[in-house]
Write a protein that holds these residues in place. Structure first.
Motif, short mmCIF file in Angstrom:
data_model
loop_
_atom_site.label_atom_id
_atom_site.label_comp_id
_atom_site.label_asym_id
_atom_site.label_seq_id
_atom_site.Cartn_x
_atom_site.Cartn_y
_atom_site.Cartn_z
N VAL A 132 0.82 -1.21 0.00
CA VAL A 132 0.00 0.00 0.00
C VAL A 132 0.85 1.26 0.00
O VAL A 132 0.41 2.31 -0.49
N VAL A 133 2.07 1.20 0.51
CA VAL A 133 2.89 2.42 0.61
C VAL A 133 3.14 3.07 -0.74
O VAL A 133 2.93 4.29 -0.91
N PRO A 134 3.59 2.32 -1.78
CA PRO A 134 3.82 2.99 -3.07
C PRO A 134 2.55 3.46 -3.77
O PRO A 134 2.64 4.20 -4.75
N LEU A 135 1.40 3.05 -3.27
CA LEU A 135 0.15 3.53 -3.85
C LEU A 135 -0.25 4.91 -3.33
O LEU A 135 -1.03 5.61 -3.96
N ILE A 136 0.28 5.28 -2.17
CA ILE A 136 -0.11 6.56 -1.58
C ILE A 136 1.04 7.54 -1.48
O ILE A 136 0.82 8.71 -1.16
N VAL A 137 2.28 7.07 -1.77
CA VAL A 137 3.45 7.94 -1.68
C VAL A 137 4.11 8.02 -3.06
O VAL A 137 4.40 6.99 -3.65
N PRO A 138 4.38 9.21 -3.58
CA PRO A 138 5.08 9.34 -4.86
C PRO A 138 6.46 8.68 -4.80
O PRO A 138 7.10 8.63 -3.74
N ALA A 139 6.92 8.18 -5.94
CA ALA A 139 8.19 7.44 -5.99
C ALA A 139 9.35 8.25 -5.44
O ALA A 139 10.25 7.70 -4.79
N ALA A 140 9.37 9.56 -5.66
CA ALA A 140 10.49 10.38 -5.22
C ALA A 140 10.59 10.47 -3.70
O ALA A 140 11.65 10.82 -3.16
N ARG A 141 9.50 10.16 -2.99
CA ARG A 141 9.51 10.31 -1.54
C ARG A 141 9.42 8.97 -0.82
O ARG A 141 9.17 8.93 0.40
N LEU A 142 9.60 7.86 -1.54
CA LEU A 142 9.43 6.55 -0.93
C LEU A 142 10.43 6.30 0.20
O LEU A 142 10.07 5.79 1.26
N GLN A 143 11.70 6.63 -0.01
CA GLN A 143 12.70 6.35 1.03
C GLN A 143 12.41 7.15 2.28
O GLN A 143 12.49 6.63 3.40
N GLN A 144 12.09 8.42 2.12
CA GLN A 144 11.78 9.23 3.28
C GLN A 144 10.54 8.69 3.99
O GLN A 144 10.50 8.61 5.22
N ALA A 145 9.51 8.32 3.21
CA ALA A 145 8.28 7.80 3.82
C ALA A 145 8.56 6.52 4.60
O ALA A 145 8.07 6.33 5.72
N ASN A 146 9.35 5.61 4.02
CA ASN A 146 9.68 4.37 4.72
C ASN A 146 10.48 4.64 5.99
O ASN A 146 10.29 3.98 7.01
N GLY A 147 11.38 5.63 5.94
CA GLY A 147 12.13 5.99 7.13
C GLY A 147 11.25 6.55 8.23
O GLY A 147 11.39 6.21 9.41
N VAL A 148 10.31 7.42 7.85
CA VAL A 148 9.40 8.00 8.83
C VAL A 148 8.50 6.93 9.44
O VAL A 148 8.27 6.89 10.66
N LEU A 149 7.97 6.03 8.60
CA LEU A 149 7.14 4.94 9.10
C LEU A 149 7.93 4.04 10.05
O LEU A 149 7.43 3.61 11.10
N GLN A 150 9.17 3.75 9.68
CA GLN A 150 10.01 2.89 10.52
C GLN A 150 10.30 3.57 11.85
O GLN A 150 10.30 2.93 12.91
N MET A 151 10.55 4.88 11.82
CA MET A 151 10.84 5.60 13.06
C MET A 151 9.62 5.59 13.98
O MET A 151 9.74 5.38 15.19
N GLY A 152 8.44 5.82 13.40
CA GLY A 152 7.23 5.77 14.21
C GLY A 152 7.00 4.40 14.81
O GLY A 152 6.64 4.27 15.99
N THR A 153 7.22 3.36 14.02
CA THR A 153 7.05 1.99 14.50
C THR A 153 8.01 1.69 15.65
O THR A 153 7.61 1.14 16.69
N ASN A 154 9.28 2.05 15.47
CA ASN A 154 10.27 1.75 16.50
C ASN A 154 10.03 2.54 17.78
O ASN A 154 10.20 2.02 18.88
N THR A 155 9.63 3.81 17.63
CA THR A 155 9.35 4.61 18.81
C THR A 155 8.17 4.04 19.58
O THR A 155 8.20 3.95 20.82
N SER A 156 7.12 3.63 18.87
CA SER A 156 5.95 3.04 19.52
C SER A 156 6.31 1.73 20.21
O SER A 156 5.85 1.46 21.32
N MET A 157 7.13 0.92 19.53
CA MET A 157 7.52 -0.35 20.13
C MET A 157 8.32 -0.12 21.42
O MET A 157 8.07 -0.77 22.44
N LEU A 158 9.26 0.83 21.39
CA LEU A 158 10.07 1.12 22.57
C LEU A 158 9.18 1.65 23.70
O LEU A 158 9.30 1.21 24.85
N LEU A 159 8.28 2.57 23.38
CA LEU A 159 7.39 3.12 24.40
C LEU A 159 6.48 2.03 24.96
O LEU A 159 6.28 1.93 26.18
N GLY A 160 5.92 1.21 24.07
CA GLY A 160 5.02 0.16 24.52
C GLY A 160 5.70 -0.85 25.43
O GLY A 160 5.16 -1.22 26.48
#
Length: 425
Positions: A132-160
């Motif tokens: 679903v990620v490449p369907l909602i994020v333009p190709a030029a911003r895929l790496q940044q989007a994946n990094g932001v998603l990964q950061m949110g996931t890791n922060t939530s996991m650490l907090l949880g």
């Protein structure tokens, strides 16, 4: 480097914000469940380590067994709808577990059935999330989007993980499981707003879809080589984190407090790594991703040498950074190189292959440590990580896949065409 205007444009994208919020909430609840489910089972009458192992196995096995089915379904239907259904299924499973624990009526077959449903929900969700990620994020911003998603996931996991123990202690494991069920419901509501439709495609059988996915997977040397590499890497790291590392901590480093510090250092490293990976620009992303695997062997080797806690913690922090550099570069390469219509099936093969030996790593770690000693067993795990990574570097495509459009090795995927962003009527 990522410019401020590029960063801001991601946060102005309503659908990306919804996806980010959904993943953050869901992972936070899942972190609660990792602790709550174990204590919930152990607090029940007649609890035993064998009962706990059985319930956790019933949750883990469907994640591996059904992930290929999840990939086929995700390439046939609206991925956002499948993610909603998966979240609702997971939420219902954890709500049922919470009800059992809170009422004190928790027959083992019922808990195992609900654990299977929770694991199945994860198996269905993961390939759809990748697609679903490449369907909602333009190709030029895929790496940044994946990094932001990964950061949110890791922060939530650490907090949880940080507050889950306190939550279980104050309100009980049953209510902690109920909070996880609520997080799945919240995630489903947020993902519902993505409204991504299915791509029209010719009718075909599920077996034909699996064969097509395998053909796409096997035709890319760089892809299957790294998946084979990680089948061994994940097995070795599972053995370390699940069995051998805690054994060394208990025997030589001061027990659970020392191991908690080491694991927390790795979690902090993953947050820093995701932020770095969202911004770094490399010409050969697969090569850099594979090279980023080497630091994972360092803390394992230091544990084998009985190094002091601070040294192992520093190495674990660096391993956490490098693991998320790998994750973001790897996921972005999949998004850019795999055709959209098959990406979920290809992703399911990637998940299946990478996790294939993970249970085996846990299974043999204890007997191996008893037979040869914890130190030699850890040294073997570190050597396995290094050997698998060195062998992966021998692949010409691993070294040659480029991030620049139009420059790719023979046999690699064609540059992705412009992706239409579609929404439900």
């Amino acid at each position: 480097m990522t410019t401020p205007s590029t960063a801001a444009s991601l946060w102005r994208d309503r659908r990306f914000v919804l996806l980010f919020a959904a993943r953050t909430v869901s992972v936070l609840g899942s972190a609660f469940a990792r602790v709550a489910l174990a204590f919930a089972v152990l607090e029940l009458p007649g609890a035993s380590p064998g009962r706990l192992s059985l319930v956790l196995a019933c949750q883990a096995l469907p994640q591996l067994l059904f992930v290929l089915v999840g990939g086929v379904i995700a390439d046939r239907v609206s991925r956002s709808r499948l993610m909603v259904v998966s979240d609702l299924l997971g939420g219902a499973a954890y709500a049922g577990l919470a009800a059992m624990v809170l009422t004190g009526h928790a027959p083992l077959p019922g808990m195992c059935l609900l654990a299977v449903l929770a694991g199945t929900a994860t198996a269905l969700f993961a390939p759809a999330m990748t697609g679903v990620v490449p369907l909602i994020v333009p190709a030029a911003r895929l790496q940044q989007a994946n990094g932001v998603l990964q950061m949110g996931t890791n922060t939530s996991m650490l907090l949880g993980l940080s507050v889950s123990g306190v939550t279980v202690a104050f309100v009980g494991a049953g209510w902690a499981l109920a909070l996880n069920a609520a997080s799945f419901a919240a995630s489903a509501l947020l993902i519902r707003g993505l409204r991504v439709t299915a791509r029209p495609r010719a009718a075909s059988s599920g077996w034909a879809d699996l064969r097509d996915g395998w053909r796409e997977f096997a035709s890319r040397q760089w892809l299957w080589v790294v998946v084979v590499q990680y089948a061994f890497v994940v097995a070795a790291l599972n053995a370390n984190v699940g069995v051998l590392g805690p054994l060394v901590a208990e025997q030589h480093l001061g027990g659970a407090r020392a191991w908690s510090l080491i694991v927390a250092a790795q979690a902090l490293g993953t947050i820093a790594g995701a932020g770095l990976a969202a911004r770094v620009r490399v010409a050969r992303p697969v090569l850099v991703a594979v090279l980023a695997t080497f630091p994972a062997a360092a803390p394992v080797a230091l544990l084998a040498l009985r190094a002091p806690v601070w040294a192992v913690a520093v190495a674990m922090f660096c391993a956490g950074v490098s693991s998320d550099v790998f994750a973001v570069l790897w996921t972005t390469t999949l998004h850019r190189e795999i055709p959209e219509e098959v990406i979920s099936r290809v992703s399911s093969y990637e998940w299946f292959g990478s996790l294939a030996f993970a249970p085996l790593g846990l299974l043999v770690a204890g007997p191996l440590a008893s037979a040869v000693g914890t130190g030699p067993a850890l040294a073997g795990c570190a050597a396995l990580v290094v050997t698998a990574t060195v062998l992966a570097l021998l692949s010409p495509q691993v070294r040659a896949v480029r991030a620049v459009a139009g420059v790719r090795p023979p046999g690699a995927a064609a540059p992705p065409r412009e992706r239409k962003q579609v929404s439900e009527e």
